[in-house]
Design a protein around this motif. Structure first.
Motif, PDB file in Angstrom:
ATOM      1  N   ASP A 103       0.413 -16.849   4.124  1.00 33.16           N
ATOM      2  CA  ASP A 103       0.664 -16.301   3.209  1.00 33.16           C
ATOM      3  C   ASP A 103       2.010 -15.610   3.324  1.00 33.16           C
ATOM      4  O   ASP A 103       2.293 -15.163   4.559  1.00 33.16           O
ATOM      5  CB  ASP A 103      -0.588 -15.095   2.851  1.00 33.16           C
ATOM      6  CG  ASP A 103      -1.929 -15.487   2.390  1.00 33.16           C
ATOM      7  OD1 ASP A 103      -1.870 -16.842   2.187  1.00 33.16           O
ATOM      8  OD2 ASP A 103      -2.794 -14.732   2.460  1.00 33.16           O
ATOM      9  N   LEU A 104       2.593 -15.023   2.260  1.00 32.89           N
ATOM     10  CA  LEU A 104       4.009 -14.319   2.147  1.00 32.89           C
ATOM     11  C   LEU A 104       3.611 -13.181   2.029  1.00 32.89           C
ATOM     12  O   LEU A 104       3.318 -12.811   0.958  1.00 32.89           O
ATOM     13  CB  LEU A 104       4.939 -15.057   1.322  1.00 32.89           C
ATOM     14  CG  LEU A 104       6.245 -14.437   1.459  1.00 32.89           C
ATOM     15  CD1 LEU A 104       6.964 -14.929   2.411  1.00 32.89           C
ATOM     16  CD2 LEU A 104       6.943 -15.022   0.179  1.00 32.89           C
ATOM     17  N   SER A 105       3.876 -12.241   2.970  1.00 30.99           N
ATOM     18  CA  SER A 105       3.789 -10.557   2.799  1.00 30.99           C
ATOM     19  C   SER A 105       4.989 -10.361   2.125  1.00 30.99           C
ATOM     20  O   SER A 105       6.278 -10.488   2.788  1.00 30.99           O
ATOM     21  CB  SER A 105       3.600 -10.065   4.282  1.00 30.99           C
ATOM     22  OG  SER A 105       3.552  -8.911   3.930  1.00 30.99           O
ATOM     23  N   VAL A 106       4.896  -9.337   1.035  1.00 35.60           N
ATOM     24  CA  VAL A 106       5.907  -8.926   0.311  1.00 35.60           C
ATOM     25  C   VAL A 106       6.131  -7.734   0.552  1.00 35.60           C
ATOM     26  O   VAL A 106       7.258  -7.063   0.274  1.00 35.60           O
ATOM     27  CB  VAL A 106       5.413  -9.306  -1.163  1.00 35.60           C
ATOM     28  CG1 VAL A 106       6.723  -8.693  -2.171  1.00 35.60           C
ATOM     29  CG2 VAL A 106       5.272 -10.756  -1.718  1.00 35.60           C
ATOM     30  N   SER A 107       5.376  -6.734   0.807  1.00 38.58           N
ATOM     31  CA  SER A 107       5.824  -5.330   0.851  1.00 38.58           C
ATOM     32  C   SER A 107       5.231  -4.629   1.972  1.00 38.58           C
ATOM     33  O   SER A 107       4.514  -5.023   3.014  1.00 38.58           O
ATOM     34  CB  SER A 107       4.950  -4.519  -0.289  1.00 38.58           C
ATOM     35  OG  SER A 107       3.431  -4.452  -0.354  1.00 38.58           O
ATOM     36  N   ARG A 108       5.534  -3.240   2.087  1.00 40.66           N
ATOM     37  CA  ARG A 108       5.051  -2.325   3.197  1.00 40.66           C
ATOM     38  C   ARG A 108       4.908  -1.028   2.832  1.00 40.66           C
ATOM     39  O   ARG A 108       5.809  -0.663   1.515  1.00 40.66           O
ATOM     40  CB  ARG A 108       6.550  -2.267   4.402  1.00 40.66           C
ATOM     41  CG  ARG A 108       7.652  -1.963   3.875  1.00 40.66           C
ATOM     42  CD  ARG A 108       8.687  -1.737   5.143  1.00 40.66           C
ATOM     43  NE  ARG A 108       9.956  -1.591   4.546  1.00 40.66           N
ATOM     44  CZ  ARG A 108      10.776  -0.221   4.400  1.00 40.66           C
ATOM     45  NH1 ARG A 108       9.515   0.633   4.407  1.00 40.66           N
ATOM     46  NH2 ARG A 108      11.655  -0.163   3.854  1.00 40.66           N
ATOM     47  N   LYS A 109       4.349  -0.220   3.331  1.00 38.30           N
ATOM     48  CA  LYS A 109       4.107   1.286   2.852  1.00 38.30           C
ATOM     49  C   LYS A 109       5.393   2.107   3.455  1.00 38.30           C
ATOM     50  O   LYS A 109       5.751   2.001   4.537  1.00 38.30           O
ATOM     51  CB  LYS A 109       2.963   1.651   3.494  1.00 38.30           C
ATOM     52  CG  LYS A 109       2.214   3.021   2.859  1.00 38.30           C
ATOM     53  CD  LYS A 109       0.863   3.124   3.021  1.00 38.30           C
ATOM     54  CE  LYS A 109       0.496   4.395   2.113  1.00 38.30           C
ATOM     55  NZ  LYS A 109      -0.845   4.664   2.027  1.00 38.30           N
ATOM     56  N   ASN A 110       5.622   2.966   2.562  1.00 39.49           N
ATOM     57  CA  ASN A 110       6.793   3.879   2.713  1.00 39.49           C
ATOM     58  C   ASN A 110       6.457   5.157   2.098  1.00 39.49           C
ATOM     59  O   ASN A 110       6.786   5.465   1.101  1.00 39.49           O
ATOM     60  CB  ASN A 110       8.219   3.164   1.762  1.00 39.49           C
ATOM     61  CG  ASN A 110       9.207   4.200   2.093  1.00 39.49           C
ATOM     62  OD1 ASN A 110       9.327   4.859   3.290  1.00 39.49           O
ATOM     63  ND2 ASN A 110      10.338   4.190   1.442  1.00 39.49           N
ATOM     64  N   GLY A 111       5.714   5.985   2.957  1.00 35.65           N
ATOM     65  CA  GLY A 111       5.169   7.346   2.859  1.00 35.65           C
ATOM     66  C   GLY A 111       4.007   7.042   2.001  1.00 35.65           C
ATOM     67  O   GLY A 111       3.077   6.135   2.538  1.00 35.65           O
TER      68      GLY A 111
END
Length: 131
Positions: A103-111
């Motif tokens: 799969d293609l990972s799109v996001s990351r957590k920012n706060g």
């Protein structure tokens, strides 16, 4: 959003047409690997795969499936509350970003919220790549 995939395909098609780029939905029985056909010239056709995700959905990385198919560009549609962003990415770059993952990972957590990974920033609204 219940029909997120269809939304992404139609909003992408609308954006292409708004930019005066000739484009048509692919016929699913004949073109399983892509969603939209772009007519660049009488001798050049570009195949777009469209993947859509909602950014603020409590998913750690908003992974999308099916980016390993046969197409020319991925249009990643990211819905962030009321905003829609487009990332136009050549297939080779998608493969590089995905690396060995399925799969293609799109996001990351920012706060306390999520943001699109930095590796996609250079591809935001890069519609000129498909011409």
């Amino acid at each position: 959003m219940k029909h997120i995939g269809s939304f992404g395909e139609y909003v992408t098609l609308s954006e292409l047409l708004r930019r005066d780029i000739e484009a048509y939905p692919a016929i699913l029985k004949n073109q399983e690997d892509y969603d939209i056909t772009v007519i660049v010239s009488a001798s050049k056709v570009v195949r777009l795969q469209v993947k859509t995700t909602e950014l603020q959905n409590n998913s750690t990385n908003n992974s999308v499936k099916g980016t390993d198919k046969n197409y020319d560009f991925l249009v990643l549609v990211v819905i962030d509350n009321e905003n829609v962003k487009f990332y136009v990415i050549p297939k080779k770059k998608v493969d590089d970003i995905r690396f060995n993952s399925v799969d293609l990972s799109v996001s990351r957590k920012n706060g306390s919220s999520y943001c699109v990974k930095n590796c996609f920033n250079d591809f935001e609204n890069k519609w000129d790549l498909i011409k």
